[in-house]
Design an enzyme around this catalytic site. Structure first.
Site, PDB file in Angstrom:
ATOM      1  N   TYR A 144       0.829  -1.205   0.000  1.00 46.19           N
ATOM      2  CA  TYR A 144       0.000   0.000   0.000  1.00 46.19           C
ATOM      3  C   TYR A 144       0.864   1.256   0.000  1.00 46.19           C
ATOM      4  CZ  TYR A 144      -3.759   3.213   1.346  1.00 46.19           C
ATOM      5  OH  TYR A 144      -4.667   4.248   1.384  1.00 46.19           O
ATOM      6  N   ASP A 145       1.822   1.330   0.951  1.00 43.14           N
ATOM      7  CA  ASP A 145       2.657   2.521   1.082  1.00 43.14           C
ATOM      8  C   ASP A 145       3.418   2.814  -0.203  1.00 43.14           C
ATOM      9  OD1 ASP A 145       1.760   2.043   3.620  1.00 43.14           O
ATOM     10  OD2 ASP A 145       3.721   1.919   4.563  1.00 43.14           O
ATOM     11  N   GLU A 146       4.140   1.802  -0.700  1.00 37.34           N
ATOM     12  CA  GLU A 146       4.967   2.010  -1.888  1.00 37.34           C
ATOM     13  C   GLU A 146       4.123   2.069  -3.161  1.00 37.34           C
ATOM     14  OE1 GLU A 146       7.708   3.101  -1.529  1.00 37.34           O
ATOM     15  OE2 GLU A 146       9.117   1.931  -0.356  1.00 37.34           O
ATOM     16  N   LYS A 148       1.218   3.543  -3.379  1.00 38.52           N
ATOM     17  CA  LYS A 148       0.745   4.924  -3.430  1.00 38.52           C
ATOM     18  C   LYS A 148       1.886   5.889  -3.759  1.00 38.52           C
ATOM     19  CE  LYS A 148      -3.717   4.808  -2.302  1.00 38.52           C
ATOM     20  NZ  LYS A 148      -4.790   5.409  -3.117  1.00 38.52           N
ATOM     21  N   GLY A 206      -0.889   2.117  23.586  1.00 37.29           N
ATOM     22  CA  GLY A 206      -1.967   3.095  23.489  1.00 37.29           C
ATOM     23  C   GLY A 206      -1.517   4.537  23.421  1.00 37.29           C
ATOM     24  N   GLN A 208       0.485   5.680  21.012  1.00 36.22           N
ATOM     25  CA  GLN A 208       0.650   6.124  19.628  1.00 36.22           C
ATOM     26  C   GLN A 208      -0.532   7.009  19.238  1.00 36.22           C
ATOM     27  OE1 GLN A 208      -0.034   3.052  20.680  1.00 36.22           O
ATOM     28  NE2 GLN A 208      -0.880   1.729  19.084  1.00 36.22           N
ATOM     29  N   ASP A 272       3.824  -0.343  12.135  1.00 34.58           N
ATOM     30  CA  ASP A 272       2.686   0.510  12.457  1.00 34.58           C
ATOM     31  C   ASP A 272       3.215   1.862  12.936  1.00 34.58           C
ATOM     32  OD1 ASP A 272      -0.249   0.545  12.684  1.00 34.58           O
ATOM     33  OD2 ASP A 272       0.151   1.026  14.773  1.00 34.58           O
TER      34      ASP A 272
END
Length: 320
Positions: A144-146, A148, A206, A208, A272
């Protein structure tokens, strides 16, 4: 009146965009392969005289006549884009090539719905558009990241090489009605768990953070970007600059739903991001845009949608 193509038009964002463009008096051609999109999202539009639905996969060329293109097609939640990572990358890359080719032939504007995921797990906080990101190109989120990031590359290469009128926005966490209850995103996860009285799962400790933009604000920014002056390409961050920890969000949803759910902690997934917040100075300056809907107000509307959705599913199961 414009005839406007929306790829991924039956998805969460695409369906809201379709509604807005129809209300403005345009014709909408909604294209979707229904991998993650749903007919339920556009059910109220199917009888609209200016709405047309076409089942199509953007990894294949498309030959239609339109005045603008919004390229939204791509699974956007980790559960969906990691299920078939090769197809996810193909959707971003081949989809961009095919839609840019269409825009080139028709000599029309095209908007790319990119993502804050291009910043990866950011080493700069908050994230301005000139930050180049910290992305793991071989990790489980890379499809997904790369994908996009490559799509953005293609958009700017078409702009430089073929003078296509491109518009690129980077979408930060967005929530609201029509989200898929099973898409694994934090807002939908927490709301569904709270409404069912289940434990609310927080990954990591929690602390983040994320910034949450209500869907109506996001769609308003998207349309303003499309209709901005020619030559303003972006990329432009579209998101809410208010930052919340996962614990803040979970406690707020428990309070708003009146749930007795307990918070439990699980291991943080690989890559993440620990922080995510947009700098929106460019959107404010160039588009006169900023979010107006506070998190509490947006969550109330979203919780109402999910409560109705879960109740309808329960009634169907009872009848069965």
């Amino acid at each position: 009146m414009k005839r406007i193509l929306i790829t991924g038009g039956a998805g969460f964002l695409g369906s809201h965009l379709s509604e807005k463009l129809l209300k403005e008096g345009n014709e909408v051609l909604c294209v979707d392969n229904f991998y993650t999109g749903s007919r339920k999202n556009i059910h109220n539009l199917l009888d609209h005289k200016n709405f047309e639905l076409l089942r199509h996969d953007v990894t294949h060329p498309l030959f239609v006549e339109v005045d603008q293109i919004y390229n939204l097609a791509c699974p956007a939640s980790p559960i969906h884009y990691q299920f078939d990572p090769v197809q996810t990358t193909k959707t971003s890359v081949l989809g961009a090539i095919n839609m840019l080719g269409l825009a080139k032939r028709l000599k029309i504007p095209i908007l790319q719905a990119s993502t804050s995921e291009v910043y990866g797990d950011p080493a700069v906080h908050p994230q301005p558009e000139n930050y180049r990101g910290n992305v793991n190109p071989i990790g489980p989120r890379a499809c997904y990241d790369e994908g996009k990031r490559c799509a953005e590359t293609l958009f700017f290469d078409y702009y430089r090489q073929h003078q296509i009128d491109i518009k690129v926005i980077r979408i930060f966490n967005t929530y609201g009605p029509k989200m898929n209850p099973l898409d694994g995103r934090v807002v939908s996860n927490f709301i569904v768990q709270a409404l069912k009285g289940e434990n609310i799962s927080i990954y990591g400790d929690g602390t983040q953070t994320r910034s949450f933009c209500y869907v109506d604000d996001l769609i308003d920014g998207m349309v303003k970007m499309m209709n901005s002056s020619q030559g303003f390409t972006g990329p432009v961050n579209i998101g809410n600059p208010r930052e919340f920890t996962m614990l803040d969000l979970a406690r707020k949803i428990i309070d708003l739903t009146g749930s007795e759910s307990r918070i439990v902690f699980q291991e943080l997934p690989e890559d993440d991001p620990l922080q995510r917040r947009p700098v929106i100075d460019l959107a404010s300056e160039k588009l006169n845009w900023k979010p107006t809907i506070e998190l509490t107000n947006g969550l109330v509307k979203t919780i109402e949608y999910f409560r109705d959705t879960l109740q309808a599913e329960k009634e169907i199961q009872t009848l069965a």
